[in-house]
Design a protein around this motif. Structure first.
Motif, PDB file in Angstrom:
ATOM      1  N   ALA A  12      36.283 -18.456  61.961  1.00 50.78           N
ATOM      2  CA  ALA A  12      37.378 -18.053  61.082  1.00 50.78           C
ATOM      3  C   ALA A  12      37.985 -19.267  60.392  1.00 50.78           C
ATOM      4  CB  ALA A  12      38.458 -17.320  61.877  1.00 50.78           C
ATOM      5  N   ALA A  13      38.320 -19.081  59.117  1.00 48.28           N
ATOM      6  CA  ALA A  13      39.058 -20.083  58.348  1.00 48.28           C
ATOM      7  C   ALA A  13      40.513 -19.644  58.288  1.00 48.28           C
ATOM      8  CB  ALA A  13      38.490 -20.212  56.941  1.00 48.28           C
ATOM      9  N   THR A  14      41.417 -20.554  58.618  1.00 45.41           N
ATOM     10  CA  THR A  14      42.838 -20.213  58.649  1.00 45.41           C
ATOM     11  C   THR A  14      43.648 -21.254  57.890  1.00 45.41           C
ATOM     12  OG1 THR A  14      43.119 -21.366  60.749  1.00 45.41           O
ATOM     13  CG2 THR A  14      42.668 -18.998  60.844  1.00 45.41           C
ATOM     14  N   VAL A  15      44.830 -20.842  57.443  1.00 43.42           N
ATOM     15  CA  VAL A  15      45.743 -21.715  56.708  1.00 43.42           C
ATOM     16  C   VAL A  15      46.796 -22.245  57.667  1.00 43.42           C
ATOM     17  CG1 VAL A  15      47.491 -21.813  54.882  1.00 43.42           C
ATOM     18  CG2 VAL A  15      45.364 -20.527  54.523  1.00 43.42           C
ATOM     19  N   GLN A  16      47.031 -23.552  57.600  1.00 41.05           N
ATOM     20  CA  GLN A  16      48.048 -24.192  58.434  1.00 41.05           C
ATOM     21  C   GLN A  16      49.075 -24.862  57.529  1.00 41.05           C
ATOM     22  OE1 GLN A  16      48.049 -24.030  61.799  1.00 41.05           O
ATOM     23  NE2 GLN A  16      46.127 -22.882  61.842  1.00 41.05           N
ATOM     24  N   GLU A  17      50.343 -24.703  57.854  1.00 39.17           N
ATOM     25  CA  GLU A  17      51.411 -25.364  57.105  1.00 39.17           C
ATOM     26  C   GLU A  17      51.899 -26.571  57.888  1.00 39.17           C
ATOM     27  OE1 GLU A  17      55.667 -24.426  54.839  1.00 39.17           O
ATOM     28  OE2 GLU A  17      54.698 -22.872  56.069  1.00 39.17           O
ATOM     29  N   GLY A  18      52.034 -27.703  57.170  1.00 33.79           N
ATOM     30  CA  GLY A  18      52.515 -28.924  57.797  1.00 33.79           C
ATOM     31  C   GLY A  18      53.511 -29.642  56.918  1.00 33.79           C
ATOM     32  N   GLU A  19      53.898 -30.839  57.310  1.00 28.08           N
ATOM     33  CA  GLU A  19      54.889 -31.601  56.565  1.00 28.08           C
ATOM     34  C   GLU A  19      54.383 -32.002  55.182  1.00 28.08           C
ATOM     35  OE1 GLU A  19      56.118 -34.919  58.857  1.00 28.08           O
ATOM     36  OE2 GLU A  19      57.059 -33.705  60.443  1.00 28.08           O
ATOM     37  N   GLU A  20      53.082 -32.179  55.020  1.00 27.20           N
ATOM     38  CA  GLU A  20      52.529 -32.633  53.752  1.00 27.20           C
ATOM     39  C   GLU A  20      51.993 -31.493  52.895  1.00 27.20           C
ATOM     40  OE1 GLU A  20      49.703 -35.710  54.381  1.00 27.20           O
ATOM     41  OE2 GLU A  20      51.060 -36.936  55.594  1.00 27.20           O
ATOM     42  N   GLY A  21      52.229 -30.263  53.321  1.00 28.58           N
ATOM     43  CA  GLY A  21      51.746 -29.129  52.535  1.00 28.58           C
ATOM     44  C   GLY A  21      50.941 -28.182  53.398  1.00 28.58           C
ATOM     45  N   PHE A  22      49.836 -27.717  52.857  1.00 27.80           N
ATOM     46  CA  PHE A  22      49.015 -26.722  53.532  1.00 27.80           C
ATOM     47  C   PHE A  22      47.595 -27.248  53.693  1.00 27.80           C
ATOM     48  CE2 PHE A  22      52.458 -24.633  51.389  1.00 27.80           C
ATOM     49  CZ  PHE A  22      52.906 -23.688  52.295  1.00 27.80           C
ATOM     50  N   SER A  23      46.965 -26.846  54.776  1.00 27.63           N
ATOM     51  CA  SER A  23      45.574 -27.229  55.025  1.00 27.63           C
ATOM     52  C   SER A  23      44.788 -25.995  55.443  1.00 27.63           C
ATOM     53  CB  SER A  23      45.489 -28.312  56.107  1.00 27.63           C
ATOM     54  OG  SER A  23      46.022 -27.820  57.325  1.00 27.63           O
ATOM     55  N   VAL A  24      43.477 -26.135  55.411  1.00 33.17           N
ATOM     56  CA  VAL A  24      42.582 -25.075  55.853  1.00 33.17           C
ATOM     57  C   VAL A  24      41.802 -25.589  57.044  1.00 33.17           C
ATOM     58  CG1 VAL A  24      40.634 -23.598  55.214  1.00 33.17           C
ATOM     59  CG2 VAL A  24      42.411 -24.130  53.521  1.00 33.17           C
ATOM     60  N   THR A  25      41.754 -24.793  58.088  1.00 37.14           N
ATOM     61  CA  THR A  25      41.004 -25.198  59.275  1.00 37.14           C
ATOM     62  C   THR A  25      39.899 -24.194  59.558  1.00 37.14           C
ATOM     63  OG1 THR A  25      42.465 -24.020  60.812  1.00 37.14           O
ATOM     64  CG2 THR A  25      43.038 -26.302  60.271  1.00 37.14           C
ATOM     65  N   LEU A  26      38.815 -24.705  60.126  1.00 40.46           N
ATOM     66  CA  LEU A  26      37.686 -23.887  60.558  1.00 40.46           C
ATOM     67  C   LEU A  26      37.668 -23.931  62.083  1.00 40.46           C
ATOM     68  CD1 LEU A  26      35.006 -25.200  58.023  1.00 40.46           C
ATOM     69  CD2 LEU A  26      36.625 -23.306  57.726  1.00 40.46           C
ATOM     70  N   ASP A  27      38.077 -22.836  62.691  1.00 38.22           N
ATOM     71  CA  ASP A  27      38.227 -22.795  64.154  1.00 38.22           C
ATOM     72  C   ASP A  27      39.083 -23.960  64.642  1.00 38.22           C
ATOM     73  OD1 ASP A  27      36.616 -20.582  64.080  1.00 38.22           O
ATOM     74  OD2 ASP A  27      34.804 -21.635  64.745  1.00 38.22           O
ATOM     75  N   GLY A  28      40.145 -24.233  63.895  1.00 34.09           N
ATOM     76  CA  GLY A  28      41.087 -25.268  64.299  1.00 34.09           C
ATOM     77  C   GLY A  28      40.784 -26.658  63.792  1.00 34.09           C
TER      78      GLY A  28
END
Length: 235
Positions: A12-28
């Motif tokens: 699964a590809a998921t969206v993560q929000e952080g201090e520098e914006g947003f990232s996409v992770t593949l199984d974390g």
């Protein structure tokens, strides 16, 4: 020998929000660019579009089906590292803008260019504070330095993601004014693309369609429409 493509290795590809914006992770694990930079994105909309592209991959990864990922990679690896040079190059279109070089004949084409292109130049004066002046013929005539400086300033104000999209809006249309018009929603992107093809459309009406040229134009149109979607997702 067929080109090697990596196999899908994630669930699964998921969206993560952080201090520098947003990232996409593949199984974390964070997605990275070809230059190994982490794919940090300015908006959730862009991150979700990229995550959807990764989720849509089946047995192997096909970059040709991942336009948002490719554009984000270009913004981070290429545009961000040479922002001033890219902005200067694009701003340079203003001094030889497609909309400013008009036919001298036949009268019907002259009239069509005036009717369809003059409103875009009027819009640029009102919305951007820059008046470009049309000329007859193809011999270069310099535009007002103040107007060009204004357009240059506006171009430099874009961040790397918007500038990456703007690169294609301008380059594919051949017009700095139409690039701004698309970016700022002056008219529908389809209509703006049609304005950029006025001369080619005229030729088709007179002499018929060249299928190879038409196919190439359709590919460029698809790229233009994607650039508009990517620009919007960066805001």
């Amino acid at each position: 020998m067929s080109e090697w493509k990596p196999k899908r290795f994630w669930n699964a590809a998921t969206v993560q929000e952080g201090e520098e914006g947003f990232s996409v992770t593949l199984d974390g694990r964070p997605v990275r660019t070809p230059a190994k930079a982490e794919l940090q994105l300015p908006t959730r909309a862009m991150a979700e579009a990229i995550a959807a592209e990764w989720d849509a991959q089946e047995n192997v990864v096909d970059p040709l089906t991942m336009p948002f990922t490719r554009s984000a990679n270009a913004a981070i690896d290429k545009v961000r590292t040479q922002h001033a040079e890219v902005a200067d190059m694009l701003a340079g279109y203003g001094d030889s803008d497609l909309l400013c070089y008009r036919a001298t004949y036949p009268d019907a084409l002259v009239a069509r260019q005036a009717a369809e292109w003059d409103p875009a130049l009027d819009w640029a004066e009102a919305a951007l504070g820059a008046r470009l002046v049309p000329v007859a013929g193809v011999v270069h005539q310099p535009q007002d330095p103040g107007a060009l400086e204004r357009l240059k300033t506006l171009t430099h104000e874009m961040d790397a993601f918007r500038l990456a999209a703007f690169h294609d809006l301008v380059g594919l249309s051949g017009s700095l004014v139409l690039g701004f018009a698309a970016a700022r929603d002056w008219r529908d992107a389809q209509e703006i693309w049609t304005l950029s093809r006025l001369d080619e459309t005229w030729q088709e009406e007179q002499w018929g369609r060249d299928e190879d040229a038409h196919a190439q134009a359709e590919r460029k149109k698809a790229e233009f429409m994607h650039a508009k979607r990517f620009y919007d997702a960066a805001r």
